[in-house]
Scaffold this active site. Structure first.
Site, PDB file in Angstrom:
ATOM      1  N   ASP A   1       0.813  -1.223   0.000  1.00 55.69           N
ATOM      2  CA  ASP A   1       0.000   0.000   0.000  1.00 55.69           C
ATOM      3  C   ASP A   1       0.845   1.272   0.000  1.00 55.69           C
ATOM      4  O   ASP A   1       0.453   2.299   0.562  1.00 55.69           O
ATOM      5  CB  ASP A   1      -0.969   0.014   1.199  1.00 55.69           C
ATOM      6  CG  ASP A   1      -1.768  -1.265   1.278  1.00 55.69           C
ATOM      7  OD1 ASP A   1      -2.286  -1.680   0.231  1.00 55.69           O
ATOM      8  OD2 ASP A   1      -1.852  -1.865   2.368  1.00 55.69           O
TER       9      ASP A   1
ATOM     10  N   HIS B   1      -4.951  -1.120  -5.744  1.00 61.09           N
ATOM     11  CA  HIS B   1      -4.535   0.262  -5.774  1.00 61.09           C
ATOM     12  C   HIS B   1      -5.718   1.107  -6.183  1.00 61.09           C
ATOM     13  O   HIS B   1      -6.517   0.730  -7.029  1.00 61.09           O
ATOM     14  CB  HIS B   1      -3.326   0.516  -6.668  1.00 61.09           C
ATOM     15  CG  HIS B   1      -3.383  -0.157  -7.997  1.00 61.09           C
ATOM     16  ND1 HIS B   1      -2.581  -1.231  -8.297  1.00 61.09           N
ATOM     17  CD2 HIS B   1      -4.138   0.086  -9.069  1.00 61.09           C
ATOM     18  CE1 HIS B   1      -2.845  -1.618  -9.515  1.00 61.09           C
ATOM     19  NE2 HIS B   1      -3.785  -0.850 -10.015  1.00 61.09           N
TER      20      HIS B   1
HETATM   21  P1  IMP Z   1      -2.753 -12.859   1.321  1.00 64.90           P
HETATM   22  O1  IMP Z   1      -1.834 -12.270   0.323  1.00 64.90           O
HETATM   23  O2  IMP Z   1      -4.202 -12.534   1.073  1.00 64.90           O
HETATM   24  O3  IMP Z   1      -2.512 -14.319   1.529  1.00 64.90           O
HETATM   25  O4  IMP Z   1      -2.414 -12.178   2.752  1.00 64.90           O
HETATM   26  C1  IMP Z   1      -1.180 -12.388   3.407  1.00 64.90           C
HETATM   27  C2  IMP Z   1      -0.709 -11.093   4.084  1.00 64.90           C
HETATM   28  O5  IMP Z   1      -0.355 -10.145   3.086  1.00 64.90           O
HETATM   29  C3  IMP Z   1      -1.770 -10.421   4.931  1.00 64.90           C
HETATM   30  O6  IMP Z   1      -1.146  -9.813   6.047  1.00 64.90           O
HETATM   31  C4  IMP Z   1      -2.326  -9.354   4.029  1.00 64.90           C
HETATM   32  O7  IMP Z   1      -2.903  -8.298   4.746  1.00 64.90           O
HETATM   33  C5  IMP Z   1      -1.067  -8.935   3.289  1.00 64.90           C
HETATM   34  N1  IMP Z   1      -1.356  -8.372   1.965  1.00 64.90           N
HETATM   35  C6  IMP Z   1      -1.714  -9.044   0.861  1.00 64.90           C
HETATM   36  N2  IMP Z   1      -1.873  -8.194  -0.175  1.00 64.90           N
HETATM   37  C7  IMP Z   1      -1.602  -6.962   0.290  1.00 64.90           C
HETATM   38  C8  IMP Z   1      -1.570  -5.665  -0.317  1.00 64.90           C
HETATM   39  O8  IMP Z   1      -1.795  -5.476  -1.519  1.00 64.90           O
HETATM   40  N3  IMP Z   1      -1.245  -4.635   0.520  1.00 64.90           N
HETATM   41  C9  IMP Z   1      -0.936  -4.818   1.817  1.00 64.90           C
HETATM   42  N4  IMP Z   1      -0.945  -6.009   2.411  1.00 64.90           N
HETATM   43  C10 IMP Z   1      -1.267  -7.076   1.665  1.00 64.90           C
END
Ligand code: IMP
Length: 452
Positions: free
Chosen positions: A8, A36
């Protein structure tokens, strides 16, 4: 271009600004977990799977084989983009080697992803099956052998949830793959051909260095490689074409989900608060009706300050709407990210938000200059940067303060016109992390960027 912190950082916005020399914007990892928000005529447009650059009709948008896709969500995004009179016909190109997110992936992530605080989009289970191989389905499978694909999806779903009839959902997924057919590329060397014909590519990383499946704060990470080197694996191009690596950092950091975050305002208390009910309790609406950010900003308690900064900086998840945990810029972590990824050019977003510190009772703009652990002090570029989430248990941040500024810089467009304190802050980051800053964000819209 990659995120250098916990995601982010505002990569999409920077890409929107500096894309002039590129013909292709390409995604190489992740899927609908990314998000985004682009602003078009003041209207926020959240995109999850389509690469940035939609507003530039001459750009090709590529989704590389390293991504995992939710086909239903992708079609919806294409429709949303079309309502803005932006056509993706002939512009969006999707590798047929992309793995798809199947119903059982969503089910498992919904059931088990809470411990890590995943986004619940089935990302981990989809990559898990990619490594497992037999359960994996790629777009090519759906197009070439829909009957086997359908049987597989039903079988794998019923192995973990026999009670639910998933046939209708599976039929729809097959239908979505047909609807997407015009965008699906059957040529595995498409990207190479483009580059050979002088089309420059800008790889757009999803998530960020500290969420990398190997190099991040394991196990509190995503399940793909987010680091710069993986752009060539998931983006389908040989690395011999590499020219430079760009990184994006946020002036006030954030993290969503669980996991180490040394510079977090309010530390563990903030993590617990933000992740209550999986992050669904303290929403924007809740915080707005319960807190006054201007009052909290005067508090000397870092937890209060974190809430105030989240509210003022609108730090709520683009994908999940969860409150983001907020912290000071961590220069030990940023130096690690820049060094381990060979960042040549750094962009810092949300620098305008640093003005908030002039309203606090702190000595200035806080930043983390070192980590204190039980036995030693870790400084930027130290060989002992923590690589295990357990290592973080006994680490506390050593804050220092840069001079604050009390000027609204959101309408400034030239480096020379910036207050001296902002210039000093930029130089301070450069010194600590050892790479040059090429630009800063001074507000949410695409125009609010100063590049030099
Ligand atoms: P997943 O990618 O949904 O498996 O989530 C794994 C970790 O990555 C979690 O802590 C999510 O909050 C974080 N995460 C996944 N995608 C993003 C993103 O685009 N921005 C910030 N955190 C992310």
């Amino acid at each position: 271009m990659i995120g250098t912190q916990y995601g982010d950082e505002g990569k999409g916005k920077i890409i929107d600004t500096i894309n002039a020399e590129y013909k292709i914007i390409a995604r190489f990892n992740g899927g609908p977990n990314a998000g985004h928000t682009l602003f078009h005529e003041g209207k926020p447009i959240p995109l999850h799977q389509i690469p940035s650059g939609i507003f530039y009709p001459d750009k090709l948008l590529y989704i590389g084989s390293g991504c995992v896709l939710n086909l239903e969500k992708l079609l919806q995004e294409i429709k949303d983009v079309e309502t803005l009179n932006i056509s993706l016909e002939g512009r969006l190109v999707i590798s047929d080697q992309v793995s798809i997110i199947q119903p059982h992936h969503l089910f498992s992530d919904g059931k088990h992803g809470g411990d890590l605080g995943t986004t619940g989009n089935g990302i981990g289970p989809a990559y898990e099956d990619k490594a497992q191989r037999y359960r994996n389905l790629r777009l090519a499978d759906l197009l070439d052998d829909p009957i086997r694909s359908k049987d597989n999806m039903i079988k794998h779903y019923n192995q973990i949830e026999p009670e639910i009839d998933v046939r209708v959902i599976v039929e729809r997924i097959l239908d979505f793959s047909q609807q997407l057919k015009q965008y699906i590329c059957r040529n595995p060397t498409w990207m190479v051909k483009q580059v050979e014909s002088e089309k420059n590519v800008l790889f757009e990383g999803a998530q960020a260095v500290m969420l990398d499946v190997t190099h991040g704060t394991v196990p509190y990470v995503t399940s793909s490689h987010t680091i710069a080197g993986s752009a060539y694996v998931g983006g389908d191009l040989p690395p011999k074409y590499h020219r430079k690596t760009m990184g994006v950092a946020k002036a006030i950091m954030s993290r969503v989900g669980h996991g180490p975050f040394v510079s977090e305002f309010g530390g563990n208390e903030s993590e617990r608060y933000c992740m209550t009910n999986g992050g669904k309790k303290y929403t924007t609406a809740y915080e707005q009706s319960h807190y006054s950010p201007s009052d909290l900003m005067r508090s000397l308690n870092f937890f209060d300050l974190g809430i105030a900064l989240r509210m003022r900086g609108e730090e709520y998840g683009a994908t999940t709407k969860r409150p983001r945990r907020v912290g000071a810029i961590d220069l030990v972590q940023l130096a690690y990210a820049c060094k381990s990824n060979g960042i040549d050019e750094l962009y810092i977003t949300k620098v305008d938000c640093l003005q908030e510190f002039s309203r606090t009772r702190l000595e200035g703009i806080p930043y983390v200059a070192a980590y204190e652990s039980l036995s030693n002090v870790i400084i930027p570029h130290d060989d002992h940067f923590p690589t295990q989430s357990n290592d973080y248990k006994h680490i506390t941040p050593r804050f220092q303060y840069a001079a604050a500024f009390n000027e609204n810089i959101s309408s400034i467009r030239k480096y020379d016109q910036l207050p001296q304190e902002v210039k000093n802050f930029v130089s301070l980051v450069e010194q600590y992390v050892g790479c040059s800053v090429k630009g800063i964000g001074v507000g949410p819209s695409r125009e609010q960027i100063i590049v030099w």
